[in-house]
Design an enzyme around this catalytic site. Structure first.
Site, short mmCIF file in Angstrom:
data_model
loop_
_atom_site.label_atom_id
_atom_site.label_comp_id
_atom_site.label_asym_id
_atom_site.label_seq_id
_atom_site.Cartn_x
_atom_site.Cartn_y
_atom_site.Cartn_z
N TYR A 1 -2.13 -0.57 10.94
CA TYR A 1 -1.95 -1.19 9.79
C TYR A 1 -0.91 -1.04 8.45
CZ TYR A 1 -3.35 -1.61 4.71
OH TYR A 1 -3.18 -1.95 3.31
N THR B 1 0.62 -1.18 -0.14
CA THR B 1 0.07 -0.10 0.08
C THR B 1 0.89 1.17 0.12
OG1 THR B 1 -1.33 1.20 1.31
CG2 THR B 1 -0.18 -0.22 2.50
N ASP B 2 0.31 2.42 -0.61
CA ASP B 2 1.04 3.40 -0.39
C ASP B 2 1.08 4.18 1.00
OD1 ASP B 2 -1.75 4.40 -0.27
OD2 ASP B 2 -1.58 5.82 -1.80
N GLU B 3 0.26 3.59 1.97
CA GLU B 3 0.14 4.17 3.35
C GLU B 3 1.33 4.10 3.85
OE1 GLU B 3 -3.52 3.33 5.34
OE2 GLU B 3 -4.65 3.51 3.67
N LYS C 1 2.22 -3.14 7.50
CA LYS C 1 2.42 -3.42 6.01
C LYS C 1 3.94 -3.06 5.62
CE LYS C 1 0.11 -4.80 2.98
NZ LYS C 1 -0.35 -6.11 2.49
P1 NAD Z 1 -9.86 -7.56 2.07
O1 NAD Z 1 -9.64 -7.20 3.65
O2 NAD Z 1 -10.86 -7.36 1.11
O3 NAD Z 1 -9.41 -9.01 1.73
C1 NAD Z 1 -8.33 -9.71 2.73
C2 NAD Z 1 -8.47 -11.15 2.27
O4 NAD Z 1 -7.30 -11.91 3.09
C3 NAD Z 1 -9.70 -11.64 2.87
O5 NAD Z 1 -10.19 -12.73 2.01
C4 NAD Z 1 -9.20 -12.63 3.86
O6 NAD Z 1 -10.13 -13.81 4.26
C5 NAD Z 1 -7.84 -13.08 3.62
N1 NAD Z 1 -7.04 -13.09 4.84
C6 NAD Z 1 -7.16 -12.19 5.87
N2 NAD Z 1 -6.08 -12.92 6.82
C7 NAD Z 1 -5.86 -14.19 6.30
C8 NAD Z 1 -4.87 -15.21 7.09
N3 NAD Z 1 -4.31 -15.02 8.09
N4 NAD Z 1 -4.42 -16.20 6.33
C9 NAD Z 1 -5.34 -16.35 4.84
N5 NAD Z 1 -5.90 -15.26 4.39
C10 NAD Z 1 -6.37 -14.24 5.29
O7 NAD Z 1 -8.44 -6.86 1.33
P2 NAD Z 1 -8.10 -5.95 -0.18
O8 NAD Z 1 -8.62 -4.69 0.14
O9 NAD Z 1 -8.54 -6.89 -1.09
O10 NAD Z 1 -6.41 -6.10 0.10
C11 NAD Z 1 -5.79 -7.01 -0.54
C12 NAD Z 1 -4.34 -6.49 -0.32
O11 NAD Z 1 -4.00 -5.16 -0.89
C13 NAD Z 1 -3.88 -6.36 1.19
O12 NAD Z 1 -2.49 -7.03 1.32
C14 NAD Z 1 -3.91 -4.69 1.26
O13 NAD Z 1 -2.82 -4.34 2.17
C15 NAD Z 1 -3.60 -4.39 -0.13
N6 NAD Z 1 -3.82 -2.99 -0.73
C16 NAD Z 1 -5.08 -2.76 -0.44
C17 NAD Z 1 -5.82 -1.58 -1.18
C18 NAD Z 1 -7.02 -1.10 -1.05
O14 NAD Z 1 -7.61 -0.23 -1.24
N7 NAD Z 1 -8.18 -2.12 -0.48
C19 NAD Z 1 -4.90 -0.62 -1.72
C20 NAD Z 1 -3.52 -1.03 -1.68
C21 NAD Z 1 -2.96 -2.34 -1.31
O1 DAU Z 2 -4.12 4.00 0.38
C1 DAU Z 2 -4.46 2.63 0.35
C2 DAU Z 2 -5.20 1.98 1.45
O2 DAU Z 2 -6.51 2.69 1.13
C3 DAU Z 2 -5.43 0.43 1.58
O3 DAU Z 2 -3.86 0.15 2.03
C4 DAU Z 2 -6.40 0.07 2.66
O4 DAU Z 2 -6.23 -1.34 2.87
C5 DAU Z 2 -7.58 0.76 2.25
O5 DAU Z 2 -8.53 0.44 3.14
C6 DAU Z 2 -7.63 2.26 1.97
O6 DAU Z 2 -7.31 2.89 3.57
P1 DAU Z 2 -8.12 4.15 3.67
O7 DAU Z 2 -8.03 4.33 5.42
O8 DAU Z 2 -7.73 5.21 2.83
O9 DAU Z 2 -9.58 3.72 3.25
P2 DAU Z 2 -10.87 4.04 3.89
O10 DAU Z 2 -12.00 3.50 2.77
O11 DAU Z 2 -11.05 3.43 5.23
O12 DAU Z 2 -11.16 5.48 3.86
C7 DAU Z 2 -10.75 6.34 2.90
C8 DAU Z 2 -10.90 7.75 3.53
O13 DAU Z 2 -12.27 8.24 3.87
C9 DAU Z 2 -10.11 8.04 4.58
O14 DAU Z 2 -9.45 9.62 4.79
C10 DAU Z 2 -10.93 7.97 5.89
C11 DAU Z 2 -12.24 8.28 5.16
N1 DAU Z 2 -13.69 7.69 5.80
C12 DAU Z 2 -13.77 6.45 5.75
C13 DAU Z 2 -14.72 5.90 6.32
C14 DAU Z 2 -14.74 4.39 6.31
C15 DAU Z 2 -14.64 8.71 6.12
O15 DAU Z 2 -14.54 9.94 6.02
N2 DAU Z 2 -15.92 8.07 6.68
C16 DAU Z 2 -15.89 6.78 6.55
O16 DAU Z 2 -16.84 6.14 7.11
#
Ligand code: NAD
Ligand code: DAU
Length: 352
Positions: free
Chosen positions: A156, A131-133, A160
């Site tokens: 989180y 992630t970019d975070e 990561k």
């Molecule tokens: P998600 O939470 O939707 O899915 C995570 C999956 O991992 C689920 O299916 C869960 O059951 C599985 N999992 C969790 N713990 C586990 C374990 N101990 N063993 C096996 N499986 C397990 O997450 P996502 O949003 O699909 O993110 C996937 C990856 O991408 C993560 O590594 C996250 O850090 C990264 N990522 C997410 C975003 C985003 O915006 N969602 C952006 C950048 C990077």
């Molecule tokens: O940047 C990549 C990341 O983006 C991933 O690594 C994470 O897995 C993914 O969850 C996401 O993180 P964020 O914290 O940015 O996503 P989230 O959807 O939780 O929130 C997006 C923005 O919106 C953040 O600034 C918090 C805000 N927010 C979120 C929720 C859930 C609100 O204002 N209200 C809300 O109810």
């Protein structure tokens, strides 16, 4: 790649990745999806893939933290490549309960690396999805590059960051053929409705308050999930070993503008007589602790080296996304209800 292990393939991005990859002509191997089905994992996301590709798709329920499970999967399926998505992914949950984040994101990645290391020359590639975070928060100007120092601010992002460091260390120390990607905020189908975009779509549909943290001016860069999946595939196939690639949509938006645009799309697609605009549901609530102010990605490396570019812009991606949620009320009801958990237990038993 004959046997690609995808971890976390039942989650949001992992399931989109498997749906993206199986039909492609340039991938003829098998996918083994290892997922322990946490609240965020949904095996039903891939039921149609399992039916369509019975010889090329296998689901294994198991925990990436368990070395015995990993040893069994690597040997039984003759794994030769790994794409590692499995993680605890929601920042707010990491603030209220960091333990699972340390276990899955750090210990799970470590156990997977250990297993991959035992494959020696048989391992073609270990791709780590991150992630970019990890880079922390930006001021009003500037972008994260692959050289930006790590400064994670939440449990989180710290977990990561730690996993990224382990992956890099295994490449340097043991010569593992790794690649890493650090991506911005994804949106699209199958995202669990705790994240900003699906939560707002569902609350807007149900005429519930739309909780915006703080002043709503935090900035995120948004990328349609299939564009992320294509970037990962390009890196798996063409990315240089040992390298990190930043992935982003060049689509910086303040949260409040994202929420307003969702209100407008839902008003258009589901007008309700006598109801005011959904924008009236916007409610400013207490801020997330340690809330990063701004993320912005410089993705010129993947664009220049691998020729990747996003196919969707925010308007086209959001139209697809909101449309998908409106058409999949059954999916939403299942993932939000205890009924789905009970279904898992009849299919796979309780987790050990
Ligand atoms: P998600 O939470 O939707 O899915 C995570 C999956 O991992 C689920 O299916 C869960 O059951 C599985 N999992 C969790 N713990 C586990 C374990 N101990 N063993 C096996 N499986 C397990 O997450 P996502 O949003 O699909 O993110 C996937 C990856 O991408 C993560 O590594 C996250 O850090 C990264 N990522 C997410 C975003 C985003 O915006 N969602 C952006 C950048 C990077
Ligand atoms: O940047 C990549 C990341 O983006 C991933 O690594 C994470 O897995 C993914 O969850 C996401 O993180 P964020 O914290 O940015 O996503 P989230 O959807 O939780 O929130 C997006 C923005 O919106 C953040 O600034 C918090 C805000 N927010 C979120 C929720 C859930 C609100 O204002 N209200 C809300 O109810």
């Amino acid at each position: 790649m004959k046997n690609l292990l995808v971890t976390g393939g039942c989650g949001f991005i992992g399931s989109n990745f498997i749906r993206f990859l199986l039909p492609r002509a340039d991938f003829t191997g098998r996918i083994v999806n290892l997922d322990n089905l946490t609240y965020a994992g949904n095996a039903e996301n891939l039921t149609d893939m399992a039916q369509e590709y019975p010889d090329r798709y296998v689901f294994e329920r198991g925990d990436v933290c368990d070395p015995l499970v990993l040893a069994d999967i690597f040997s039984r399926h003759d794994i030769d490549a790994v794409c590692h998505f499995a993680a605890e992914s929601h920042v707010d949950r990491s603030i209220t309960g960091p333990d699972a984040f340390i276990q899955t994101n750090i210990v799970g990645t470590f156990q997977l690396l250990e297993q991959a290391r035992r494959l020696d020359d048989r391992l073609i590639r270990f791709h780590h999805v991150s992630t970019d975070e990890v880079y922390g928060s930006l001021g009003a100007a500037g972008h994260f590059t692959e050289q930006t120092p790590y400064r994670p601010n939440s449990p989180y992002s710290a977990s990561k960051a730690s996993s990224d460091h382990l992956v890099r260390a295994y490449a340097k120390t043991y010569g593992l053929p790794v690649t890493l990607s650090n991506c911005s905020n994804n949106y699209g189908p199958f995202q669990f409705p705790e994240k900003l975009i699906p939560l707002m779509v569902l609350n807007a549909l149900e005429q519930k308050p739309l909780p915006v943290y703080g002043d709503g001016k935090n900035v995120r860069d948004w990328l349609y999930v299939v564009d992320h999946c294509r970037a990962i595939w390009e890196i798996l196939v063409k990315g240089r070993e040992g390298e990190t690639y930043n992935i982003g949509g060049d689509c910086e938006m303040e949260n409040i503008d994202v929420v307003k645009s969702i209100c407008d799309i839902v008003d258009k697609l589901r007008p309700e007589d006598g109801q005011p605009s959904r924008r009236d549901l916007i409610t400013f609530v207490v801020d997330r602790p340690g809330h990063d102010r701004r993320y912005a990605i410089d993705s010129s490396k993947i664009r220049d080296e691998l020729g990747w570019t996003p196919a969707e812009n925010f308007a086209s991606g959001m139209a697809k996304t909101v449309g998908w949620y409106l058409d999949h009320g059954d999916w939403i009801d299942r993932v939000r209800s205890g009924e789905y958990r009970r279904w898992i237990e009849t299919q796979y038993g309780s987790p050990g």
